[in-house]
Enzyme design. Structure first.
Site, mmCIF file in Angstrom:
data_model
loop_
_atom_site.group_PDB
_atom_site.id
_atom_site.type_symbol
_atom_site.label_atom_id
_atom_site.label_comp_id
_atom_site.label_asym_id
_atom_site.label_seq_id
_atom_site.Cartn_x
_atom_site.Cartn_y
_atom_site.Cartn_z
ATOM 1 N N LYS A 39 42.164 55.944 -17.637
ATOM 2 C CA LYS A 39 43.044 56.417 -18.673
ATOM 3 C C LYS A 39 42.653 56.547 -20.073
ATOM 4 O O LYS A 39 41.195 56.280 -20.277
ATOM 5 C CB LYS A 39 44.073 55.194 -18.792
ATOM 6 C CG LYS A 39 43.306 53.620 -19.264
ATOM 7 C CD LYS A 39 44.391 52.747 -19.161
ATOM 8 C CE LYS A 39 43.627 51.520 -19.550
ATOM 9 N NZ LYS A 39 44.649 50.198 -19.204
ATOM 10 N N ARG A 137 55.140 42.730 -20.108
ATOM 11 C CA ARG A 137 54.797 44.170 -20.757
ATOM 12 C C ARG A 137 55.782 44.819 -19.556
ATOM 13 O O ARG A 137 56.969 45.132 -20.144
ATOM 14 C CB ARG A 137 53.469 44.509 -20.519
ATOM 15 C CG ARG A 137 53.450 45.862 -21.159
ATOM 16 C CD ARG A 137 51.943 46.184 -21.366
ATOM 17 N NE ARG A 137 51.258 46.338 -20.200
ATOM 18 C CZ ARG A 137 49.529 46.796 -20.111
ATOM 19 N NH1 ARG A 137 49.080 46.738 -21.275
ATOM 20 N NH2 ARG A 137 49.087 46.624 -19.057
ATOM 21 N N HIS A 166 48.823 41.840 -13.977
ATOM 22 C CA HIS A 166 47.980 42.356 -15.029
ATOM 23 C C HIS A 166 47.542 40.988 -15.602
ATOM 24 O O HIS A 166 48.432 40.373 -16.372
ATOM 25 C CB HIS A 166 48.387 43.303 -15.994
ATOM 26 C CG HIS A 166 47.250 43.860 -17.049
ATOM 27 N ND1 HIS A 166 46.123 44.424 -16.531
ATOM 28 C CD2 HIS A 166 47.276 44.111 -18.381
ATOM 29 C CE1 HIS A 166 45.127 44.703 -17.668
ATOM 30 N NE2 HIS A 166 46.164 44.626 -18.492
ATOM 31 N N ARG A 222 40.256 46.406 -10.783
ATOM 32 C CA ARG A 222 40.660 47.537 -11.480
ATOM 33 C C ARG A 222 39.848 47.439 -12.947
ATOM 34 O O ARG A 222 40.414 47.327 -14.015
ATOM 35 C CB ARG A 222 42.176 47.460 -12.014
ATOM 36 C CG ARG A 222 43.101 47.457 -10.783
ATOM 37 C CD ARG A 222 44.614 47.714 -11.351
ATOM 38 N NE ARG A 222 44.976 46.642 -12.313
ATOM 39 C CZ ARG A 222 45.400 45.724 -12.184
ATOM 40 N NH1 ARG A 222 46.017 45.174 -11.054
ATOM 41 N NH2 ARG A 222 45.820 44.965 -13.339
ATOM 42 N N TYR A 266 34.781 58.534 -51.951
ATOM 43 C CA TYR A 266 36.062 58.148 -52.450
ATOM 44 C C TYR A 266 36.537 56.931 -52.904
ATOM 45 O O TYR A 266 35.803 55.915 -52.273
ATOM 46 C CB TYR A 266 37.191 58.318 -51.294
ATOM 47 C CG TYR A 266 37.328 60.106 -50.881
ATOM 48 C CD1 TYR A 266 37.806 61.087 -51.832
ATOM 49 C CD2 TYR A 266 37.084 60.159 -49.580
ATOM 50 C CE1 TYR A 266 37.928 62.243 -51.381
ATOM 51 C CE2 TYR A 266 37.139 61.713 -49.173
ATOM 52 C CZ TYR A 266 37.700 62.701 -50.046
ATOM 53 O OH TYR A 266 38.154 63.761 -49.587
ATOM 54 N N CYS A 313 34.505 59.243 -44.969
ATOM 55 C CA CYS A 313 35.416 60.539 -45.195
ATOM 56 C C CYS A 313 35.952 61.042 -43.830
ATOM 57 O O CYS A 313 35.707 60.724 -42.998
ATOM 58 C CB CYS A 313 34.910 61.608 -46.136
ATOM 59 S SG CYS A 313 34.036 61.347 -47.598
ATOM 60 N N ASP A 315 35.368 64.025 -42.536
ATOM 61 C CA ASP A 315 34.467 64.851 -41.844
ATOM 62 C C ASP A 315 33.024 64.657 -42.203
ATOM 63 O O ASP A 315 32.026 65.013 -41.668
ATOM 64 C CB ASP A 315 34.690 66.275 -42.254
ATOM 65 C CG ASP A 315 36.028 66.529 -42.316
ATOM 66 O OD1 ASP A 315 36.812 66.355 -41.256
ATOM 67 O OD2 ASP A 315 36.382 66.919 -43.256
HETATM 68 C C1 PLP Z 1 43.905 49.359 -18.918
HETATM 69 C C2 PLP Z 1 44.104 48.517 -17.626
HETATM 70 C C3 PLP Z 1 43.087 47.856 -16.737
HETATM 71 C C4 PLP Z 1 41.629 47.921 -17.196
HETATM 72 O O1 PLP Z 1 41.367 47.193 -18.126
HETATM 73 P P1 PLP Z 1 39.966 46.764 -18.880
HETATM 74 O O2 PLP Z 1 40.037 45.584 -19.803
HETATM 75 O O3 PLP Z 1 39.449 48.010 -19.420
HETATM 76 O O4 PLP Z 1 39.011 46.653 -17.614
HETATM 77 C C5 PLP Z 1 43.502 47.114 -15.601
HETATM 78 N N1 PLP Z 1 44.843 47.221 -15.425
HETATM 79 C C6 PLP Z 1 45.751 47.788 -16.045
HETATM 80 C C7 PLP Z 1 47.096 47.402 -15.768
HETATM 81 C C8 PLP Z 1 45.525 48.360 -17.298
HETATM 82 O O5 PLP Z 1 46.434 48.651 -17.977
#
Ligand code: PLP
Length: 374
Positions: A39, A137, A166, A222, A266, A313, A315
């Site tokens: 992602k 979530r 998760h 994951r 700046y 800045c 750029d």
């Molecule tokens: C982003 C995400 C992951 C991976 O998370 P990391 O901390 O980068 O390993 C796994 N499962 C879900 C549902 C996520 O949203």
């Protein structure tokens, strides 16, 4: 025509061999299938190129956040199973099915919408049930998942491939939250046995889970950030040998001496106490190099670490090289290694008061990406 941006001397270099090394290390560690998370433009590394490489390396499956990321992967010929982990808007269901994307079903109402879309298309939807075990979530709370699981198991138009949750605190090896979430998840999964339905693939572990909690490996893991060779949190322990795949490189575009007391950039927030050599680097927060690194970041030039001085800045930014030497066009390493010295994403995150995730995903499309392999 090639994108003119690609010729910029400032560039992200992704070392594909390191990605392979990290995938191998994670695989050896967990001993179960790996869903590579790509992602957010593969955590800034480039969605399509990283997905192609992981596919060639035999990763079992890919995970993205949104429908559109999954569609883009299909558009570029990625054939692996792809789970879209984010929530789904009901009207998108048909597009998921048409693009052969696996759907996260996070409520009974969403299940019904997906079923209706699948029936209308005459084509089954592949789904993973999302159980909420403490993240709050998306997902059905583990303590009330029974009817949800029964409905999904009985569905005629959904192929129930997975069930997952998760972890909220797995990047901290000492948090008691993970054991609690695992227990809640297994309790919910036990309902499949209770009703005599086949157990789908159970997956729970993100990078923190892979690093610290072997009990969470279950049937698939994951990992995201760890795949790229970066630790999720300063509290994390490097229990898998990984190497950072991404480096960020630019070149000196200007050299001068700044007199003592004359402020730089700046807001005039920084001035040298004695005459000093200052070089300018043509990259800034408009590229995703965080403004929070103003007078806090470090870069490498000729194998030496030097401080970013004054505000970053949009750029450009300035570096105090003291009495060091640098010429125009010398390489500047913002993230990565040079002559044995290194600036890690983790160290920049700490300096900027950000997470390593934010630094990586903030590196945007204005920076060309180059892929190297031995
Ligand atoms: C982003 C995400 C992951 C991976 O998370 P990391 O901390 O980068 O390993 C796994 N499962 C879900 C549902 C996520 O949203």
């Amino acid at each position: 025509m090639q994108d003119p941006i690609d010729q910029r001397p400032s560039r992200i270099v992704v070392d594909l061999d390191r990605l392979s090394h990290n995938l191998r290390g994670i695989r050896e560690r967990v001993g179960v299938p790996v869903m590579g998370i790509v992602k957010a433009n593969a955590y800034g590394h480039g969605l399509v190129a990283v997905a192609r490489h992981l596919q060639a390396q035999g990763v079992d499956q890919l995970g993205v956040a949104f429908l559109e990321e999954g569609m883009k992967l299909r558009q570029h010929g990625i054939a692996l199973p792809i789970l879209v982990m984010g929530g789904i808007f009901g009207p998108q269901a048909a597009q998921f099915i048409e693009h052969d994307l696996e759907i996260t079903v996070s409520s009974l109402a969403k299940l019904r919408q997906v079923e209706a879309a699948a029936e209308a298309l005459g084509r089954k939807a592949v789904i993973h049930l999302k159980i909420d075990t403490g993240m709050e979530r998306i997902g059905v709370h583990s303590y009330s998942a029974g009817p949800f699981i029964e409905a999904a198991a009985a569905s005629r138009w959904c192929v129930l491939k997975g069930v997952y949750s998760h972890l909220a605190c797995a990047d901290d090896p000492d948090s008691p939250m993970t054991a609690q979430q695992l227990e809640r998840f297994l309790d919910a999964c036990a309902h499949f046995e209770r009703i005599g339905a086949p157990m789908p693939l159970r997956h729970l572990a993100n990078s923190g889970g892979v690093l610290h909690f072997p009990d969470t490996y279950l049937d698939m893991v994951r990992p995201g950030i760890l795949l790229y060779g970066v630790l999720p949190d300063p509290a994390s322990r490097a229990t898998v040998d990984t190497r950072a795949a991404l480096s960020l490189r630019s070149q000196v575009i200007y050299f001068k001496v700044v007199r003592a007391g004359n402020p730089v950039s700046y807001g005039a927030t920084w001035a040298p106490q004695r005459d000093t050599r200052v070089v300018t680097v043509p990259i800034g927060y408009g590229d995703g190099y965080p403004r929070g690194l103003s007078s806090r970041g470090r870069v490498l030039i000729r194998g030496q670490a030097y401080p970013v001085v004054g505000r970053v800045c949009m750029d450009q930014f300035m570096v105090d090289i003291g009495s060091g030497s640098a010429w125009n066009e010398d390489e500047v390493v913002l993230i990565g290694e040079q002559d044995g010295a290194a600036v890690s994403v983790e160290s920049l995150a700490r300096a900027a008061g950000m997470s390593a995730y934010e630094i990586l995903v903030g590196l945007n499309e204005r920076i060309p990406r180059q892929y190297v392999a031995a």
